[in-house]
Design a protein around this motif. Structure first.
Motif, PDB file in Angstrom:
ATOM      1  N   GLY A 167       0.791  -1.225   0.000  1.00  0.00           N
ATOM      2  CA  GLY A 167       0.000   0.000   0.000  1.00  0.00           C
ATOM      3  C   GLY A 167       0.822   1.273   0.000  1.00  0.00           C
ATOM      4  N   GLU A 168       2.094   1.177  -0.393  1.00  0.00           N
ATOM      5  CA  GLU A 168       2.961   2.352  -0.401  1.00  0.00           C
ATOM      6  C   GLU A 168       2.495   3.381  -1.438  1.00  0.00           C
ATOM      7  OE1 GLU A 168       3.785  -0.851  -0.971  1.00  0.00           O
ATOM      8  OE2 GLU A 168       5.940  -1.165  -0.691  1.00  0.00           O
ATOM      9  N   SER A 169       2.560   4.635  -1.063  1.00  0.00           N
ATOM     10  CA  SER A 169       2.381   5.735  -2.014  1.00  0.00           C
ATOM     11  C   SER A 169       3.763   6.192  -2.445  1.00  0.00           C
ATOM     12  CB  SER A 169       1.618   6.895  -1.368  1.00  0.00           C
ATOM     13  OG  SER A 169       0.311   6.494  -0.995  1.00  0.00           O
ATOM     14  N   GLU A 170       4.073   6.037  -3.733  1.00  0.00           N
ATOM     15  CA  GLU A 170       5.410   6.368  -4.210  1.00  0.00           C
ATOM     16  C   GLU A 170       5.460   7.764  -4.803  1.00  0.00           C
ATOM     17  OE1 GLU A 170       8.857   5.044  -7.422  1.00  0.00           O
ATOM     18  OE2 GLU A 170       7.101   3.755  -7.121  1.00  0.00           O
ATOM     19  N   ASP A 171       6.502   8.480  -4.450  1.00  0.00           N
ATOM     20  CA  ASP A 171       6.754   9.807  -5.014  1.00  0.00           C
ATOM     21  C   ASP A 171       8.261   9.984  -5.070  1.00  0.00           C
ATOM     22  OD1 ASP A 171       6.591  12.362  -5.970  1.00  0.00           O
ATOM     23  OD2 ASP A 171       5.871  13.265  -4.100  1.00  0.00           O
ATOM     24  N   SER A 172       8.835   9.958  -6.274  1.00  0.00           N
ATOM     25  CA  SER A 172      10.290  10.064  -6.426  1.00  0.00           C
ATOM     26  C   SER A 172      10.651  11.145  -7.447  1.00  0.00           C
ATOM     27  CB  SER A 172      10.879   8.705  -6.839  1.00  0.00           C
ATOM     28  OG  SER A 172      10.578   7.704  -5.886  1.00  0.00           O
ATOM     29  N   PRO A 173      10.260  12.388  -7.187  1.00  0.00           N
ATOM     30  CA  PRO A 173      10.491  13.459  -8.165  1.00  0.00           C
ATOM     31  C   PRO A 173      11.950  13.843  -8.318  1.00  0.00           C
ATOM     32  CG  PRO A 173       9.700  14.385  -6.116  1.00  0.00           C
ATOM     33  CD  PRO A 173       9.622  12.892  -5.959  1.00  0.00           C
ATOM     34  N   HIS A 174      12.776  13.455  -7.355  1.00  0.00           N
ATOM     35  CA  HIS A 174      14.184  13.827  -7.381  1.00  0.00           C
ATOM     36  C   HIS A 174      14.947  13.176  -8.520  1.00  0.00           C
ATOM     37  CE1 HIS A 174      13.643  10.158  -5.085  1.00  0.00           C
ATOM     38  NE2 HIS A 174      14.851   9.809  -5.478  1.00  0.00           N
ATOM     39  N   TYR A 175      14.414  12.071  -9.071  1.00  0.00           N
ATOM     40  CA  TYR A 175      15.165  11.319 -10.081  1.00  0.00           C
ATOM     41  C   TYR A 175      15.517  12.193 -11.279  1.00  0.00           C
ATOM     42  CZ  TYR A 175      16.475   7.601 -13.337  1.00  0.00           C
ATOM     43  OH  TYR A 175      17.166   6.816 -14.228  1.00  0.00           O
ATOM     44  N   PHE A 176      14.544  12.939 -11.770  1.00  0.00           N
ATOM     45  CA  PHE A 176      14.780  13.769 -12.949  1.00  0.00           C
ATOM     46  C   PHE A 176      15.222  15.190 -12.605  1.00  0.00           C
ATOM     47  CE2 PHE A 176      11.909  10.513 -14.772  1.00  0.00           C
ATOM     48  CZ  PHE A 176      12.719  10.090 -15.815  1.00  0.00           C
ATOM     49  N   ALA A 177      15.297  15.521 -11.325  1.00  0.00           N
ATOM     50  CA  ALA A 177      15.756  16.856 -10.925  1.00  0.00           C
ATOM     51  C   ALA A 177      17.259  16.984 -11.166  1.00  0.00           C
ATOM     52  CB  ALA A 177      15.439  17.098  -9.452  1.00  0.00           C
ATOM     53  N   ALA A 178      17.701  18.168 -11.498  1.00  0.00           N
ATOM     54  CA  ALA A 178      19.127  18.418 -11.687  1.00  0.00           C
ATOM     55  C   ALA A 178      19.873  18.161 -10.386  1.00  0.00           C
ATOM     56  CB  ALA A 178      19.349  19.850 -12.150  1.00  0.00           C
TER      57      ALA A 178
END
Length: 304
Positions: A198-209
């Motif tokens: 039931g994890e909510s995933e949020d990994s916006p850092h991957y494409f961040a500079a």
């Protein structure tokens, strides 16, 4: 990097005096937070890919944060990763199941041997560089099963405790027949599956500079919702070894990979990241914590 690490470590030890974020209390109590709390799993992928990645992983686990480390047991450098992880038995270890090899001039093939699984490899015996390339060649399901079993068996023989499986480039769960196979193998071997609690995933850092990865992670912490959250990270040392690799993945290529992975390591081990976790009263958990508390029967296939 050695000059930076002690600062991050000292900061985390200071924060660990609070029961809210203490790695030690989470491990010893075996009681993840109540559903209303904000909990977070930090999963770091591609460990064992190279020496540079292994050294970055070592810096990360030295902070004492309860991270979940996903190892590419298909890669030659997995042996070094295992030796490091044996020094940190409280770290939750997963198998980063792989059917892809995406780096130019650094390729790997199946644990079971290319002759045993010919539908999974190119003319040189290496895995294909993208999920689409695998699928377009209509891999034989019995060969996929043979290879995934070989990777799981290698991991279980390695001497480190294995808690869960996850999915390099998402290939083994991207297509229905592969997902069903992966689920069956996880059940047979008694392993958890990342993203099945039931994890909510949020990994916006991957494409961040690289320069703004820390800002992106701090902003992500502010957005976390009550319940179990997940971020997927990729750490590395920006050196000649990692800098020589060129991403051939046609699904999500990332330029300057070495600098991006260094940026993630720097952000995750920074005092500012630790302070942001404390400010939101985030409870850091590993997959071992979650499995111990909830049990494997709590797993549910994620809804797309």
């Amino acid at each position: 990097m050695d000059a930076v690490r002690p600062i991050a470590l000292a900061s985390w030890m200071l924060l660990s005096s609070s029961p809210v974020v203490s790695a030690q209390s989470a491990m010893s109590s075996k009681a993840p937070a109540a559903p209303t709390a904000v909990s977070l799993i930090i999963r770091t992928d591609d460990i064992g890919m190279s020496h540079s990645v292994n050294m970055a992983m070592q810096q990360l686990v030295r902070t004492g944060m309860p991270v979940s480390v996903s190892v590419l047991f298909v890669c030659p450098w997995y042996q070094e990763a295992v030796e490091i992880l044996k020094q940190y038995p409280n770290v939750s270890v997963g198998i980063h199941l792989a059917l892809n090899s995406e780096w130019k001039n650094y390729r790997w093939g199946p644990v079971s041997g290319s002759a045993a699984v010919p539908s999974l490899v190119d003319e040189n015996g290496f895995f294909f560089s993208s999920s689409d390339a695998v699928h377009q060649r209509n891999p034989k399901l019995e060969e996929v099963e043979k290879e995934l079993r070989a990777q799981i068996d290698r991991a279980l023989r390695s001497g480190v405790k294995i808690d869960y499986v996850d999915y390099h480039m998402g290939t083994v769960t991207r297509y229905p027949e592969l997902r069903a196979l992966t689920e069956r193998l996880a059940q047979e071997y008694g392993l958890g599956m990342s993203e099945y609690f039931g994890e909510s995933e949020d990994s916006p850092h991957y494409f961040a500079a690289p320069a703004v990865k820390l800002d992106t992670l701090v902003a992500m912490i502010d957005r976390l919702k009550p319940g179990l959250n997940l971020i997927v990270t990729h750490v590395g040392i920006d050196d000649a070894e990692l800098g020589a690799l060129l991403d051939m993945n046609t699904n999500q290529p990332l330029p300057d990979m070495s600098k991006n992975r260094q940026g993630e390591l720097t952000a995750l081990t920074s005092p500012r990241f630790a302070a942001a976790l404390q400010a939101r009263k985030v409870v850091l958990l590993s997959y071992r914590d979650v499995i111990t508390k909830e049990g494997l029967k709590a797993m549910r296939r994620p809804v797309d």
